[in-house]
Write a protein that holds these residues in place. Structure first.
Motif, mmCIF file in Angstrom:
data_model
loop_
_atom_site.group_PDB
_atom_site.id
_atom_site.type_symbol
_atom_site.label_atom_id
_atom_site.label_comp_id
_atom_site.label_asym_id
_atom_site.label_seq_id
_atom_site.Cartn_x
_atom_site.Cartn_y
_atom_site.Cartn_z
ATOM 1 N N ASP A 130 -2.301 4.435 71.740
ATOM 2 C CA ASP A 130 -4.043 4.512 71.945
ATOM 3 C C ASP A 130 -4.764 4.372 70.535
ATOM 4 N N LYS A 131 -4.243 4.793 69.486
ATOM 5 C CA LYS A 131 -4.988 4.592 68.110
ATOM 6 C C LYS A 131 -4.879 3.047 67.754
ATOM 7 N N LEU A 132 -3.703 2.332 68.036
ATOM 8 C CA LEU A 132 -3.696 0.883 67.927
ATOM 9 C C LEU A 132 -4.641 0.241 68.589
ATOM 10 N N TYR A 133 -4.754 0.509 69.954
ATOM 11 C CA TYR A 133 -5.648 -0.153 70.772
ATOM 12 C C TYR A 133 -7.043 0.116 70.249
ATOM 13 N N ASP A 134 -7.544 1.323 70.109
ATOM 14 C CA ASP A 134 -8.850 1.607 69.537
ATOM 15 C C ASP A 134 -9.217 1.166 68.263
ATOM 16 N N LEU A 135 -8.304 1.043 67.395
ATOM 17 C CA LEU A 135 -8.532 0.275 66.070
ATOM 18 C C LEU A 135 -8.454 -1.119 66.261
ATOM 19 N N ARG A 136 -7.881 -1.676 67.026
ATOM 20 C CA ARG A 136 -8.130 -3.225 67.280
ATOM 21 C C ARG A 136 -9.331 -3.585 67.864
ATOM 22 N N LEU A 137 -9.738 -2.670 68.701
ATOM 23 C CA LEU A 137 -11.293 -2.784 69.238
ATOM 24 C C LEU A 137 -12.361 -2.597 68.251
ATOM 25 N N GLN A 138 -12.068 -1.569 67.394
ATOM 26 C CA GLN A 138 -13.154 -1.545 66.287
ATOM 27 C C GLN A 138 -13.151 -2.499 65.299
ATOM 28 N N LEU A 139 -11.962 -3.164 65.022
ATOM 29 C CA LEU A 139 -11.826 -4.166 64.087
ATOM 30 C C LEU A 139 -12.389 -5.537 64.926
ATOM 31 N N MET A 140 -12.339 -5.820 65.913
ATOM 32 C CA MET A 140 -12.885 -6.805 66.657
ATOM 33 C C MET A 140 -12.031 -7.997 66.241
ATOM 34 N N ASP A 163 -0.477 -8.796 65.602
ATOM 35 C CA ASP A 163 0.602 -8.737 66.433
ATOM 36 C C ASP A 163 1.798 -8.224 65.475
ATOM 37 N N ARG A 164 1.993 -9.006 64.576
ATOM 38 C CA ARG A 164 3.174 -8.460 63.591
ATOM 39 C C ARG A 164 3.032 -7.080 63.069
ATOM 40 N N PHE A 165 1.805 -6.819 62.527
ATOM 41 C CA PHE A 165 1.495 -5.304 62.171
ATOM 42 C C PHE A 165 1.860 -4.302 63.358
ATOM 43 N N ALA A 166 1.288 -4.546 64.439
ATOM 44 C CA ALA A 166 1.349 -3.422 65.654
ATOM 45 C C ALA A 166 2.993 -3.398 65.865
ATOM 46 N N ASP A 167 3.610 -4.486 66.103
ATOM 47 C CA ASP A 167 5.128 -4.468 65.998
ATOM 48 C C ASP A 167 5.724 -3.771 64.985
ATOM 49 N N ALA A 168 5.398 -3.920 63.629
ATOM 50 C CA ALA A 168 6.177 -3.209 62.688
ATOM 51 C C ALA A 168 5.784 -1.743 62.815
ATOM 52 N N VAL A 169 4.600 -1.341 63.152
ATOM 53 C CA VAL A 169 4.215 0.060 63.649
ATOM 54 C C VAL A 169 4.811 0.664 64.573
ATOM 55 N N TRP A 170 5.059 -0.266 66.007
ATOM 56 C CA TRP A 170 5.976 0.169 66.940
ATOM 57 C C TRP A 170 7.317 0.403 66.572
#
Length: 163
Positions: free
Chosen positions: A68-78, A88-95
């Motif tokens: 949820d935090k990743l999703y919200d941040l992606r929206l905030q960052l536009m 996607d590389r960043f989100a995959d590394a976090v996951w």
């Protein structure tokens, strides 16, 4: 003229209650992204306990919260289409970090010696370090693609996303 004021009053009260819930649901009331929120739960920082009593006691709960935090941040960052691969590389590394227990460590086995226990902890620490280095490298690459406004948003909100 007004034969039944009670039903009208009840209807008005119900409409007021529903509109207040809708206003709060979509991030109204100041701060954050404004009228339509930009996130599922508004733009409040995640620094206090949830009023629903959520906790991070289960891996599924922790993973859902990070998602949820990743999703919200992606929206905030536009995130722009040109930035999607770096995001996607960043989100995959976090996951990858979340999927391997984040920063938690396994309890020692009953039949381990003290040396084996410490060696296990060293291996876990090295694995966490490798995963966090991958998050840092992916974030650095993403950060290079960001506008100054996006960087400001990331600087303010990203630390709460990293497990």
């Amino acid at each position: 003229m007004m034969k039944h004021p009670l039903p009208r009053f009840a209807l008005a009260a119900a409409l007021l209650a529903v509109s207040g819930y809708s206003f709060a649901q979509f991030g109204g009331g100041g701060g954050g992204m404004g009228g339509m929120g930009g996130g599922r739960r508004g733009a409040r920082p995640d620094t206090s306990a949830s009023p629903r009593g959520d906790n991070l006691s289960t891996p599924a709960t922790a993973a859902g919260k990070v998602r949820d935090k990743l999703y919200d941040l992606r929206l905030q960052l536009m995130i722009e289409p040109a930035q999607s691969a770096a995001w996607d590389r960043f989100a995959d590394a976090v996951w990858d970090t979340v999927g391997h227990g984040g920063m938690a460590s396994a309890p020692p086995a009953d039949d381990q010696t003290a040396v084996q226990f410490v060696q296990q902890r060293v291996a876990q620490a090295q694995d966490r370090t490798r995963r966090m280095q991958a998050v840092g490298d992916a974030l650095s690459a993403l950060y290079e693609t960001m506008t100054p406004e996006q960087r400001h948003i990331a600087d303010q909100n990203l630390p709460a996303v990293i497990p």
